[in-house]
Design an enzyme around this catalytic site. Structure first.
Site: not given
Lengths: 138, 416, 191
Positions: C113, C132
């Site tokens: 994001w 991530d």
């Protein structure tokens, strides 16, 4: 390295976007805004170069989809577009820019705020099925 | 973790012990009768009391079932999510517990297969598993990622892969039933016998009713009723039958009715006065809203913060009457840290040192609150980084006791 | 609740958010160590951040953001570091990677994001890509929980609760990195 290539990609498509849209008389400022809006609201999944990923289709397909009957409506009703935190005007600008940058086509006539406002009020629950129907020609 | 080491050594010694004894002659003699019976495995008592509580733990990847009255652990089930610490679903009619989990064939590596793992509620033994498409969504707060619908036949699991969908699981036939596309909408909230709701990215709500085969019999969408940019709804809602109560980031309670022609906003009222709002009071936490349905009391974790503090611990609990839309009480949140530190420091509960620690340690608030639904309701409180559960009388906010060693970190809490 | 209690709580709240799980100990450390901590925070930035800044300066885009920021807002392994304005997770720089790279043996999730964070030195907003790193169990170090401009899961591209390793080969979450895409035209609308 990853970052360098990302930076180059951004730089590269910014330039391409300016060239493609300058001919249509769209101000560079608007292109910059559209690019910003794309990066902030679309690139999380479609990625910086619009290439998509294992689970997200590439935006290069948008040119082909746009040309099909119903394709214009489809792009305004996909939830990623319809539900984005952009107002109608800026969403229209992003779609116009995206078609030019990734879809290798020009939205003619360009999407307008009014048209986007109507389309995004009917978001798809099953965009993949809508896409299949579009490609199958019905 | 250090506290575990002695236990580990003991376990190793125990395991090694008999091996060293194998050379003993096997002369016949009277059988050894141990003072305590050997090999007994307990069961959860047939009827769970109204104060039972599941407490998820991220670190040890399980969920412990506690008796909230006395803080005793009744048993536990495993949960493999790496982030979640999600509490399981409990079917009282089927007497089963359901855990949605991805399983890797090399522990945390290798091929992933998603399962609903089924436990017997009485023995907590695994009695079955249902394989699902490998799509289940995982999110840190663990809230509204799956839902057991009211007639306890179908379980609904949220997927975020590709454009978004839900997996429907038939618990009666123990099979994957259907996948329903729900692009743009997210989170799953049970709303009835075979129905559930979702919240959508355009500020609308979605209501889906299932057919007998688990497919979508009916899908209804509301008009957009909240502003996803200016004042979005927190997804950590409280259920009220076919309605769900959601607080917006700015502290407006939204009562959303999911039945009828289409879902609709039936009431919207402020949890804060203008003055309180000016003083920066906000809702926030990981499960920050709880409703006691019979008394119509709503419990809301609040703190003084700013934009971006919506996941902060609440410093107080504000209690509302949902009929009159009025705040009727304010509960303090006890300091939970001393109860967390006590066993680590080896302090006796009645020691002076522990009393001093309890006296001086400030409350760090709580991230999660749930309330039992009986006539003598309890509030259960948890801080995300403090592995204990504070237990309050939900009627007057009295701190009754604290359940110690209730999971190391985080994790959802849920009344079974 | 006593006045002392409330004061301590008020001051601890912001800290707990910014310094996360280690907040309590960090606070204790700060009280005990006093000036020492300031000294640590004033150390020069990691070479990684500098290297990356020079990478970006090759492009014709905006100049790289100034990174010579004193204090925790300039320390990539601190929750207060300006780019970490919406990280809910473990900082990769504390896990064998850096604020812009993944630890050895992990894989960077392609989807993620994106939001904006403001650089305190030039007061400009930058587009930040939170990725991530996946394939090892959660790192467990430098836990941060900052949520500026973060939104619930129904706006997934603005949510940091989601395990973004969903887009990677392995869906096991290890840590989070924060990379600059470029200068933002404006701050994200949610702020």
């Amino acid at each position: 390295m990853r970052l360098l290539s990302a930076a180059l990609l951004v730089t590269g498509f910014a330039a391409a976007g300016v060239q493609a849209l300058a001919a249509d008389g769209v101000a560079a400022r608007d292109v910059k805004m559209a690019q910003h809006d794309y990066l902030l609201n679309c690139a999380a999944c479609h990625l910086l170069g619009g290439q998509g990923s294992r689970t997200v289709p590439p935006l290069a397909d948008t040119g082909r989809l746009f040309a099909l009957p119903g394709g214009r409506e489809y792009l305004g009703r996909v939830p990623g577009a319809a539900h984005s935190p952009l107002d109608d005007k800026r969403l229209a600008a992003v779609l116009n820019w995206m078609l030019s940058r990734f879809g290798d086509t020009t939205a003619d006539p360009p999407y307008t705020a009014g048209e986007i406002g109507r389309l995004r009020a009917q978001p798809y629950l099953d965009p993949l099925a809508a896409r299949r129907r579009l490609l199958a020609g019905h | 973790m250090k506290a575990l080491l002695p236990a580990l050594f003991a376990a190793i010694l125990f395991a090694l012990g008999p091996a060293a004894d194998t050379a003993w002659p096997s002369a016949p003699e009277a059988p050894i009768v141990t003072q305590d019976p050997h090999g007994v495995v307990e069961s959860v008592r047939p009827e769970l009391g109204p104060h039972a509580l599941w407490v998820g733990d991220r670190l040890f990847r399980h969920s412990i079932l506690f008796d909230g009255d006395n803080g005793q652990a009744l048993g536990m089930v495993d949960i493999t999510w790496t982030l979640g610490g999600v509490a399981p679903h409990t079917s009282h009619s089927r007497r089963e517990v359901y855990v949605v989990e991805p399983v890797y064939d090399r522990g945390h590596r290798g091929e992933r297969i998603d399962y609903v793992t089924i436990y017997d509620l009485h023995t907590l033994a695994v009695t079955g598993e249902i394989e699902l498409p490998t799509k289940g969504a995982e999110a840190g707060h663990g809230v509204a990622l799956s839902a057991l619908l009211d007639d306890e036949r179908f379980l609904v699991v949220l997927n975020l892969v590709q454009s978004g969908s839900v997996t429907v699981v038939d618990l009666e036939q123990r099979r994957f039933a259907a996948e329903i596309p729900t692009a743009g909408c997210s989170l799953v909230y049970p709303t009835g016998r075979r129905s559930f709701g979702m919240l959508c990215g355009d500020g609308a709500a979605l209501a889906i009713t299932l057919a007998d085969d688990g497919s979508a019999a009916e899908t209804r969408r509301s008009e957009p009723f909240f502003d996803v940019v200016a004042d979005p709804l927190s997804e950590k809602g409280a259920r009220d039958g076919s309605r769900w109560l959601f607080a917006s980031f700015d502290g407006y309670l939204h009562e959303v009715e999911f039945t009828g022609d289409k879902p609709s906003l039936v009431a919207r009222w402020s949890l804060m006065t203008d003055r309180e709002r000016a003083d920066s009071w906000l809702v926030g936490g990981s499960q920050h809203l709880a409703l006691h349905r019979d008394s119509r009391r709503l419990y809301s974790l609040v703190h003084q913060g700013q934009r971006g503090s919506h996941k902060d611990a609440g410093s107080e609990i504000w209690v509302y009457d949902t009929e009159n839309h009025a705040r009727i009480d304010t509960f303090e949140i006890p300091a939970l840290l001393p109860a967390f530190l006590r066993p680590v420091l080896g302090l006796a509960p009645d020691s002076l040192a522990y009393r001093v620690l309890s006296f001086f340690t400030p409350s760090m608030g709580a991230h999660r609150v749930v309330v039992s639904q009986d006539d003598e309701p309890l509030l259960f409180l948890r801080h995300g980084e403090i592995g204990v559960i504070g237990v309050l009388d939900a009627r007057d906010g009295r701190h009754l006791h604290t359940i110690e060693e209730a999971g190391m970190t985080g994790g959802e809490i849920r009344i079974p | 609740m006593s006045r002392l209690d409330r004061w301590m709580e008020n001051s601890s709240r912001a800290l707990a958010r910014r310094s996360g799980r280690r907040g309590f100990l960090a606070r204790l450390g700060r009280v005990i160590a006093g000036g020492t901590v300031t000294g640590v925070a004033a150390l020069p930035l990691l070479p990684v951040a500098r290297g990356q800044a020079s990478d970006e300066s090759h492009g014709s885009r905006a100049a790289a953001p100034p990174e010579d920021i004193q204090g925790p807002e300039g320390d990539p392994n601190h929750c207060d570091y300006w780019r970490n304005c919406a990280i809910d997770g473990f900082l990769c720089g504390c896990c064998g990677g850096s604020s812009t790279s993944c630890p050895p043996g992990t894989e960077m999730s392609p989807v993620t994001w994106i939001g904006t964070c403001r650089n305190p030195l030039d007061k400009k907003d930058y587009l930040i890509w939170y990725n991530d790193c996946c394939g090892r169990n959660p790192c467990g170090r430098c836990f941060c929980n900052r949520n500026e401009g973060e939104r619930p899961v129904y706006h997934p591209y603005r949510n940091n609760d989601i395990n973004w390793c969903a887009g990677a080969e392995s869906q096991v979450y290890n840590c989070s990195a924060a990379m600059i895409i470029g200068l933002a035209v404006e701050g994200q609308p949610e702020k």
